[in-house]
Scaffold this active site. Structure first.
Site, PDB file in Angstrom:
ATOM      1  N   HIS A   1       9.668  20.203 -62.800  1.00 51.15           N
ATOM      2  CA  HIS A   1       9.739  18.784 -63.125  1.00 51.15           C
ATOM      3  C   HIS A   1       8.611  18.452 -64.093  1.00 51.15           C
ATOM      4  CE1 HIS A   1      12.391  17.552 -59.685  1.00 51.15           C
ATOM      5  NE2 HIS A   1      11.876  18.646 -59.152  1.00 51.15           N
TER       6      HIS A   1
ATOM      7  N   GLU B   1      15.518  20.945 -53.312  1.00 45.68           N
ATOM      8  CA  GLU B   1      16.752  20.203 -53.506  1.00 45.68           C
ATOM      9  C   GLU B   1      17.909  21.067 -53.994  1.00 45.68           C
ATOM     10  OE1 GLU B   1      14.324  19.705 -56.337  1.00 45.68           O
ATOM     11  OE2 GLU B   1      13.052  19.094 -54.707  1.00 45.68           O
TER      12      GLU B   1
ATOM     13  N   HIS C   1      13.295  25.394 -60.775  1.00 47.70           N
ATOM     14  CA  HIS C   1      13.194  24.308 -61.741  1.00 47.70           C
ATOM     15  C   HIS C   1      11.822  23.666 -61.700  1.00 47.70           C
ATOM     16  CE1 HIS C   1      14.824  22.537 -58.026  1.00 47.70           C
ATOM     17  NE2 HIS C   1      14.335  21.365 -58.391  1.00 47.70           N
TER      18      HIS C   1
ATOM     19  N   ASP D   1      16.286  14.191 -65.653  1.00 51.24           N
ATOM     20  CA  ASP D   1      16.644  14.082 -64.242  1.00 51.24           C
ATOM     21  C   ASP D   1      17.418  12.779 -64.072  1.00 51.24           C
ATOM     22  OD1 ASP D   1      16.629  13.659 -61.396  1.00 51.24           O
ATOM     23  OD2 ASP D   1      14.855  14.932 -61.234  1.00 51.24           O
ATOM     24  N   ILE D   2      18.599  12.825 -63.465  1.00 56.29           N
ATOM     25  CA  ILE D   2      19.384  11.600 -63.296  1.00 56.29           C
ATOM     26  C   ILE D   2      18.913  10.759 -62.112  1.00 56.29           C
ATOM     27  CG2 ILE D   2      21.421  12.426 -64.530  1.00 56.29           C
ATOM     28  CD1 ILE D   2      22.738  12.795 -61.726  1.00 56.29           C
TER      29      ILE D   2
END
Length: 129
Positions: free
Chosen positions: A94, A87, A92, A28-29
């Site tokens: 995490h 988002e 997805h 994750d950026i």
């Protein structure tokens, strides 16, 4: 097409951790912690529980060794799992190294890491897979 689909296609660069026929994992950026990794299905599916039954078990089996590698590389009590999905309209998961439940508070400030820090973390996790 979502930003995640563009990442899978290589149109947007990412710090890839692992990939197979059905899934893609990358750092994750905007991480909550060093090693914060996103795991996504390659089939663009908006909601996590809309992922097909056939892929759901594979999803966790794909993520499991990645979580173990993160835990081996990043000092933490465990790797937490979160599915929020607000988002980006692409399912997805995490994987976040945590020491307390507050470490998974998405309203917290995100870390700002240099490209070199991301690459170091990426290579360390990959080396443990």
């Amino acid at each position: 097409m979502t930003i995640f689909s563009k990442i899978i296609r290589g149109e947007i660069p990412s710090y890839k951790i692992a990939e197979n026929e059905h899934f893609y994992a990358f750092l994750d950026i905007f991480p909550l912690a060093k090693g914060h990794t996103l795991v996504i299905p390659k089939v663009e599916t908006d909601k996590f529980f809309d992922v097909s039954d056939e892929l759901m078990a594979e999803y966790l089996l794909f993520a499991k060794p990645i979580a173990r590698a993160i835990e081996a590389v990043i000092p933490c009590n465990r790797v937490g799992v979160s599915v929020v999905g607000l988002e980006v309209p692409h399912a997805h998961m995490h994987l976040i190294p945590i020491n307390s439940v507050d470490d998974m508070n998405f309203s917290r400030s995100k870390l700002k890491l240099s490209p070199e820090e991301f690459e170091t973390i990426q290579q360390a996790i990959i080396a443990r897979l």
